[in-house]
Motif scaffolding. Sequence first.
Motif, PDB file in Angstrom:
ATOM      1  N   ILE A 116      14.748  12.147   5.968  1.00  0.00           N
ATOM      2  CA  ILE A 116      13.762  11.748   4.961  1.00  0.00           C
ATOM      3  C   ILE A 116      14.398  10.708   4.040  1.00  0.00           C
ATOM      4  CG2 ILE A 116      12.390  12.553   2.997  1.00  0.00           C
ATOM      5  CD1 ILE A 116      12.229  15.285   4.396  1.00  0.00           C
ATOM      6  N   ASP A 117      13.685   9.648   3.760  1.00  0.00           N
ATOM      7  CA  ASP A 117      14.203   8.573   2.922  1.00  0.00           C
ATOM      8  C   ASP A 117      14.193   9.020   1.460  1.00  0.00           C
ATOM      9  OD1 ASP A 117      14.875   6.282   1.574  1.00  0.00           O
ATOM     10  OD2 ASP A 117      13.572   4.965   2.752  1.00  0.00           O
ATOM     11  N   ILE A 118      15.317   9.598   1.015  1.00  0.00           N
ATOM     12  CA  ILE A 118      15.373  10.127  -0.350  1.00  0.00           C
ATOM     13  C   ILE A 118      15.504   9.013  -1.387  1.00  0.00           C
ATOM     14  CG2 ILE A 118      16.249  12.374   0.354  1.00  0.00           C
ATOM     15  CD1 ILE A 118      19.036  11.459  -0.421  1.00  0.00           C
ATOM     16  N   VAL A 119      15.965   7.844  -0.963  1.00  0.00           N
ATOM     17  CA  VAL A 119      16.042   6.711  -1.896  1.00  0.00           C
ATOM     18  C   VAL A 119      14.637   6.247  -2.258  1.00  0.00           C
ATOM     19  CG1 VAL A 119      16.815   4.340  -2.209  1.00  0.00           C
ATOM     20  CG2 VAL A 119      18.299   5.988  -1.046  1.00  0.00           C
ATOM     21  N   MET A 120      13.777   6.159  -1.257  1.00  0.00           N
ATOM     22  CA  MET A 120      12.398   5.726  -1.493  1.00  0.00           C
ATOM     23  C   MET A 120      11.652   6.736  -2.377  1.00  0.00           C
ATOM     24  SD  MET A 120       9.436   4.768   1.290  1.00  0.00           S
ATOM     25  CE  MET A 120       9.130   6.468   1.772  1.00  0.00           C
ATOM     26  N   HIS A 121      12.062   8.004  -2.294  1.00  0.00           N
ATOM     27  CA  HIS A 121      11.387   9.054  -3.058  1.00  0.00           C
ATOM     28  C   HIS A 121      12.228   9.521  -4.247  1.00  0.00           C
ATOM     29  CE1 HIS A 121       8.174   9.476  -0.118  1.00  0.00           C
ATOM     30  NE2 HIS A 121       9.079   9.477   0.843  1.00  0.00           N
ATOM     31  N   ALA A 122      13.112   8.664  -4.723  1.00  0.00           N
ATOM     32  CA  ALA A 122      14.010   9.031  -5.826  1.00  0.00           C
ATOM     33  C   ALA A 122      13.253   9.427  -7.079  1.00  0.00           C
ATOM     34  CB  ALA A 122      14.958   7.877  -6.129  1.00  0.00           C
ATOM     35  N   ASP A 123      12.049   8.892  -7.265  1.00  0.00           N
ATOM     36  CA  ASP A 123      11.266   9.229  -8.456  1.00  0.00           C
ATOM     37  C   ASP A 123      10.901  10.708  -8.508  1.00  0.00           C
ATOM     38  OD1 ASP A 123       9.589   8.516  -6.159  1.00  0.00           O
ATOM     39  OD2 ASP A 123       7.888   8.884  -7.483  1.00  0.00           O
ATOM     40  N   LYS A 124      10.828  11.345  -7.333  1.00  0.00           N
ATOM     41  CA  LYS A 124      10.429  12.755  -7.288  1.00  0.00           C
ATOM     42  C   LYS A 124      11.540  13.696  -7.733  1.00  0.00           C
ATOM     43  CE  LYS A 124       6.871  12.244  -3.752  1.00  0.00           C
ATOM     44  NZ  LYS A 124       6.924  10.776  -3.669  1.00  0.00           N
ATOM     45  N   ILE A 125      12.794  13.225  -7.707  1.00  0.00           N
ATOM     46  CA  ILE A 125      13.938  14.066  -8.073  1.00  0.00           C
ATOM     47  C   ILE A 125      14.585  13.590  -9.371  1.00  0.00           C
ATOM     48  CG2 ILE A 125      15.740  12.748  -6.864  1.00  0.00           C
ATOM     49  CD1 ILE A 125      15.342  16.586  -6.734  1.00  0.00           C
ATOM     50  N   ALA A 126      14.040  12.546  -9.976  1.00  0.00           N
ATOM     51  CA  ALA A 126      14.672  11.949 -11.163  1.00  0.00           C
ATOM     52  C   ALA A 126      14.845  12.951 -12.301  1.00  0.00           C
ATOM     53  CB  ALA A 126      13.861  10.743 -11.637  1.00  0.00           C
ATOM     54  N   PHE A 127      13.958  13.933 -12.374  1.00  0.00           N
ATOM     55  CA  PHE A 127      14.018  14.919 -13.464  1.00  0.00           C
ATOM     56  C   PHE A 127      15.136  15.932 -13.279  1.00  0.00           C
ATOM     57  CE2 PHE A 127      11.767  17.105 -10.140  1.00  0.00           C
ATOM     58  CZ  PHE A 127      12.113  18.444 -10.294  1.00  0.00           C
ATOM     59  N   ALA A 128      15.722  16.006 -12.071  1.00  0.00           N
ATOM     60  CA  ALA A 128      16.644  17.097 -11.742  1.00  0.00           C
ATOM     61  C   ALA A 128      17.956  17.032 -12.519  1.00  0.00           C
ATOM     62  CB  ALA A 128      16.930  17.104 -10.240  1.00  0.00           C
ATOM     63  N   THR A 129      18.481  15.831 -12.740  1.00  0.00           N
ATOM     64  CA  THR A 129      19.757  15.732 -13.465  1.00  0.00           C
ATOM     65  C   THR A 129      19.616  16.170 -14.922  1.00  0.00           C
ATOM     66  OG1 THR A 129      20.644  14.035 -11.984  1.00  0.00           O
ATOM     67  CG2 THR A 129      21.607  14.180 -14.190  1.00  0.00           C
ATOM     68  N   PRO A 130      18.615  15.684 -15.670  1.00  0.00           N
ATOM     69  CA  PRO A 130      18.427  16.229 -17.017  1.00  0.00           C
ATOM     70  C   PRO A 130      18.160  17.736 -17.000  1.00  0.00           C
ATOM     71  CG  PRO A 130      17.206  14.192 -16.772  1.00  0.00           C
ATOM     72  CD  PRO A 130      17.711  14.552 -15.407  1.00  0.00           C
ATOM     73  N   LEU A 131      17.360  18.196 -16.041  1.00  0.00           N
ATOM     74  CA  LEU A 131      17.082  19.631 -15.930  1.00  0.00           C
ATOM     75  C   LEU A 131      18.369  20.419 -15.762  1.00  0.00           C
ATOM     76  CD1 LEU A 131      15.210  22.099 -15.502  1.00  0.00           C
ATOM     77  CD2 LEU A 131      15.074  21.456 -13.088  1.00  0.00           C
ATOM     78  N   ASN A 132      19.229  19.951 -14.869  1.00  0.00           N
ATOM     79  CA  ASN A 132      20.487  20.647 -14.611  1.00  0.00           C
ATOM     80  C   ASN A 132      21.422  20.598 -15.827  1.00  0.00           C
ATOM     81  OD1 ASN A 132      22.651  21.690 -12.550  1.00  0.00           O
ATOM     82  ND2 ASN A 132      23.592  19.931 -13.487  1.00  0.00           N
ATOM     83  N   ASP A 133      21.553  19.427 -16.435  1.00  0.00           N
ATOM     84  CA  ASP A 133      22.486  19.272 -17.558  1.00  0.00           C
ATOM     85  C   ASP A 133      22.047  20.065 -18.785  1.00  0.00           C
ATOM     86  OD1 ASP A 133      23.881  17.624 -15.878  1.00  0.00           O
ATOM     87  OD2 ASP A 133      23.320  15.751 -16.886  1.00  0.00           O
ATOM     88  N   VAL A 134      20.756  20.021 -19.080  1.00  0.00           N
ATOM     89  CA  VAL A 134      20.247  20.770 -20.231  1.00  0.00           C
ATOM     90  C   VAL A 134      20.356  22.263 -19.955  1.00  0.00           C
ATOM     91  CG1 VAL A 134      18.216  21.246 -21.648  1.00  0.00           C
ATOM     92  CG2 VAL A 134      18.708  18.900 -20.935  1.00  0.00           C
ATOM     93  N   ARG A 135      20.025  22.665 -18.737  1.00  0.00           N
ATOM     94  CA  ARG A 135      20.150  24.076 -18.346  1.00  0.00           C
ATOM     95  C   ARG A 135      21.582  24.567 -18.529  1.00  0.00           C
ATOM     96  NH1 ARG A 135      23.529  26.957 -14.741  1.00  0.00           N
ATOM     97  NH2 ARG A 135      22.488  28.896 -14.184  1.00  0.00           N
TER      98      ARG A 135
END
Length: 238
Positions: free
Chosen positions: A128-147
Motif C-alpha cells: 500500500i502506498d503509505i506516502v500517498m496516504h500520509a495525510d491519514k496517519i499525520a495525527f499519529a505522531t502528536p497522538l503518540n507524543d502527547v499520550r
Amino acid sequence: MDFFHTESDNFERDLHVIILGSLHASVNALSADTEAYAKKLETQIESAHEEYRDYLIDRQGEAFGDHAEQERFQRNMAFVAIATRLIHALRTMLRSAETFFPRKKKYGDGSMSEIMRLWSEIGERFGIDIVMHADKIAFATPLNDVRNQIVHDGGEANPQLPFERWTLEGGDASYLDLKFSDKYPEYVDGSGFLAAVRVTEEQFNKIFDDSITLIKWLAAELRACELAAVKVNSASSP
C-alpha cells in the motif's frame, strides 16, 4: 466474513460508547457537583461578613480551579484511551491478514513509535502506498507524543531534569525539560514547572475523527487485498 470491517465497526463503537460516552458522563457529573457546591457557597457568601466572607469566596475560586483540573485529567485520560484502542485495532487487523498474507519479518525500527511501525508494516507487507496516504496517519505522531507525556510524566509539560543536568544559566531551561512544550505548545497550559498537558475539546474531537477515518480506510484496503489473494488462489487451483 469481513473481519476488517467488523473490527472497524467495533473500533468506532468503542470510541463512541466507551471512551466518548464515559468522558461525557464524567464531565457532566463533575459539572453538576461543582455547580451545586458553588451555589451552596454563594448562598453562604450573601450572608457572611468580613474575613469569613473572603474565606468563602476563596473556597469558591478553589472549587472552580479544581473543576478545571479534574476536567483536564478526564479528557487527557480519554485521549490516552484513544491511542491504546487505535493500536489494538491496527494490531488486530494485521493479525487477521495472516490468513492470506503472512507476516515474515519485523517492520520499521526501534526509533519509531508503535503506531508508525505498524504503518510501516502496512506499506511493506501489503504494498500500500503509505506516502500517498500520509495525510491519514499525520495525527499519529502528536497522538503518540502527547499520550506519552501524559502517561510517563504524569501530565507535566515541563518535567524536572535530573539534578546532574541542572545548569547555572538561569531560566526554566536550566532545570526543566522543555522539549515537549517547545514542540507542542498548543497542548500546554501554563508555563515553567506549573505547565501541564491539556487536551482541548477541539483537539480531542479531531484525533477522535482522524482515528476512525484511518481505521475505516485500512479496513477497506485490507479487504481488497484479501479478495485479490482469494482470486489469485482460486485461479491457481486445479
